[in-house]
Design an enzyme around this catalytic site. Structure first.
Site, PDB file in Angstrom:
ATOM      1  N   LYS A   1      68.249  -3.553  70.758  1.00  0.00           N
ATOM      2  CA  LYS A   1      66.878  -2.778  70.066  1.00  0.00           C
ATOM      3  C   LYS A   1      67.792  -2.564  68.614  1.00  0.00           C
ATOM      4  O   LYS A   1      67.438  -3.092  68.199  1.00  0.00           O
ATOM      5  CB  LYS A   1      66.196  -2.250  70.273  1.00  0.00           C
ATOM      6  CG  LYS A   1      65.425  -2.931  71.627  1.00  0.00           C
ATOM      7  CD  LYS A   1      63.928  -1.773  72.555  1.00  0.00           C
ATOM      8  CE  LYS A   1      63.115  -2.687  73.188  1.00  0.00           C
ATOM      9  NZ  LYS A   1      62.465  -1.965  74.050  1.00  0.00           N
TER      10      LYS A   1
ATOM     11  N   GLN B   1      60.805   4.257  74.564  1.00  0.00           N
ATOM     12  CA  GLN B   1      61.331   3.051  76.043  1.00  0.00           C
ATOM     13  C   GLN B   1      60.068   3.091  77.958  1.00  0.00           C
ATOM     14  O   GLN B   1      60.370   4.910  78.232  1.00  0.00           O
ATOM     15  CB  GLN B   1      62.568   3.535  76.906  1.00  0.00           C
ATOM     16  CG  GLN B   1      63.550   2.343  76.802  1.00  0.00           C
ATOM     17  CD  GLN B   1      62.735   0.466  76.672  1.00  0.00           C
ATOM     18  OE1 GLN B   1      63.005   0.147  75.074  1.00  0.00           O
ATOM     19  NE2 GLN B   1      63.160   0.313  77.373  1.00  0.00           N
TER      20      GLN B   1
ATOM     21  N   ASP C   1      55.332  -0.875  69.297  1.00  0.00           N
ATOM     22  CA  ASP C   1      54.816  -1.607  70.804  1.00  0.00           C
ATOM     23  C   ASP C   1      53.109  -1.953  71.253  1.00  0.00           C
ATOM     24  O   ASP C   1      52.903  -2.458  72.239  1.00  0.00           O
ATOM     25  CB  ASP C   1      54.848   0.146  72.311  1.00  0.00           C
ATOM     26  CG  ASP C   1      55.913  -1.466  72.539  1.00  0.00           C
ATOM     27  OD1 ASP C   1      56.411  -2.566  72.647  1.00  0.00           O
ATOM     28  OD2 ASP C   1      56.318  -0.204  73.976  1.00  0.00           O
TER      29      ASP C   1
END
Ligand code: NAP
Length: 297
Positions: free
Chosen positions: A57, A101, A126
Site C-alpha cells: 500500500k 490494517q 476503508d
C-alpha cells in the site's frame, strides 16, 4: 459447447486506475493545494501478511503521488492506546484517510468494530465505520465504499458486466466483504442472494446465479460444475496452501475460494487469484484517499 472463460485481468485494470489517479492527483493538487493527499496506516502486531500488505500500500501511494504515514504498534498494545493513536490522526489536519490494517491481533479482535468506529467519518478511507456502512446501506452520495467490494464492482463495470435484473450470489456475509458487496450489487439493480455457512444447498444457489462473488475464505471450495454456463465469477478469497513442487519439495501458494481450473471451463468471465481482486483493493484504497482529500481541500 462453451469456450474456456475469459480471464478478468485485475492487475492490468488496477494499473490503469493507478495511472489515471496519478494524473488526476497531479492536476488537482497543482490547481488547489500546496500539500499532497495523505494516507495514514496503523499496523498492530507482527503478522507477516499484514506487514506485506501495508508495504504494498505504501509503494502504491508513492507511485500515484499520495503521502503515506505508517504507525506500527506492538501486538500487546491496549485498546485505549490504539484508540489514542487513531484520535491523534483524526485531529491531524494533514491526514486525509486512516486505515487500520485488519485483522487485529487476537487480544483486540473481538473489539474490532468498536475500535474502527473511533475513526472520524471524514477519514474513514476503508469505509468500515458503522456510520459509513449506514451511508452505504442507504445509498447516500457521501458514502465511501469499502475497498474490496468497490474493487469487485469496478471490475464488473470495466468488463461491461450487466448487473441490472441479473441474479447475483454472494458467498460470505462478513462486514468487510460479503455484506457490503451484496448492498453494492443491490444498488446496481441485481437480485442478490447472500449465502453463508448455514446456507443449505449452495450448489443449487450457484446453478441459478449469473454473477457469483466468492468470499468464504475456503480454498478452492466452489466447484466449476456448480456454476451456470457463462456465469461471471469474482473470486475474493485469498488462501495460502501448501503443495508439493516438481522436485518433491513443499511449496506455499495463494489460491482463491473457487476451484479455478474447473470453473474456467464453465464460467464466461472469471478472476484469477492472485491477480484478480487483490490489486483492485489497493487501487480502490488510493481512489478513496483521493476522494477524501478532495473533500478536505
Ligand atoms: P470471514 O470474515 O471469515 O467471512 C467468511 C464468510 O464466509 C462468513 O460469512 C461465513 O459464513 C462464510 N462461509 C464460511 N464457510 C462457508 C460455506 N461453507 N458456505 C458458504 N459460506 C461460508 O472472511 P472475509 O474477511 O469476508 O474474507 C473472505 C475471503 O476474502 C478470505 O479468503 C480473505 O482472505 C479474502 N479477502 C480478500 C481481500 C482482497 O483484497 N482480495 C480482501 C479481504 C478479504 P458465516 O457468517 O455463517 O460464518
Amino acid at each position: 459447447m462453451l469456450e474456456t472463460a475469459k480471464i478478468i485481468d485485475g492487475k492490468k485494470i488496477a494499473e490503469d486506475i493507478k495511472s489515471e489517479l496519478k494524473e488526476e492527483i497531479e492536476k488537482f493538487t497543482k490547481a488547489n493545494s500546496s500539500r499532497k493527499p495523505c494516507l495514514a496506516v496503523i499496523l498492530v502486531g507482527d503478522d507477516p501478511a499484514s506487514h506485506y500488505y501495508v508495504k504494498n500500500k505504501e509503494k502504491a501511494c508513492e507511485l500515484v503521488g499520495i503521502d503515506s504515514k505508517k504507525t506500527v504498534l506492538a501486538a500487546e498494545t491496549s485498546k485505549q492506546d490504539l484508540i489514542k493513536e487513531i484520535q491523534s490522526l483524526n485531529e491531524d489536519e494533514n491526514v486525509d484517510g486512516i486505515l487500520l490494517q485488519l485483522p487485529l491481533p487476537d487480544a483486540l479482535r473481538a473489539e474490532t468494530q468498536e475500535i474502527v468506529d473511533t475513526i472520524a467519518i471524514d477519514k474513514d478511507v476503508d469505509g468500515l465505520t458503522t456510520l459509513n456502512l449506514g451511508r452505504v446501506f442507504t445509498n447516500d452520495s457521501k458514502a465511501i465504499y469499502p475497498c474490496t467490494p468497490k474493487g469487485c464492482m469496478e471490475l464488473l463495470k470495466r468488463y461491461h458486466v450487466e448487473t441490472l435484473g441479473k441474479r447475483a450470489l454472494v458467498i460470505g456475509r462478513s462486514t468487510l466483504v460479503g455484506k457490503p458487496i451484496s448492498i453494492l450489487l443491490n444498488n446496481a439493480n441485481a437480485t442478490v442472494t447472500m449465502a453463508h455457512s448455514r446456507t443449505q444447498n449452495l450448489e443449487a444457489e450457484c446453478a441459478m446465479a449469473d454473477i457469483v462473488i466468492a468470499a468464504a475464505g475456503k480454498a478452492r471450495f466452489i466447484q466449476g460444475e456448480w456454476l451456470k454456463d457463462g456465469a461471471v465469477v469474482v473470486d475474493v478469497g485469498i488462501n495460502a496452501i501448501t503443495h508439493i513442487g516438481s522436485e518433491g519439495e513443499e511449496r506455499r501458494k495463494l489460491v482463491g475460494d473457487v476451484d479455478f481450473d474447473s470453473a474456467k471451463e464453465r464460467a464466461g468471465l472469471i478472476t484469477p487469484v492472485p491477480g484478480g481482486v487483490g490489486p483492485m483493493t489497493v487501487a480502490m484504497l488510493l481512489s478513496n484517499t483521493f476522494e477524501l482529500y478532495q473533500r478536505h481541500i
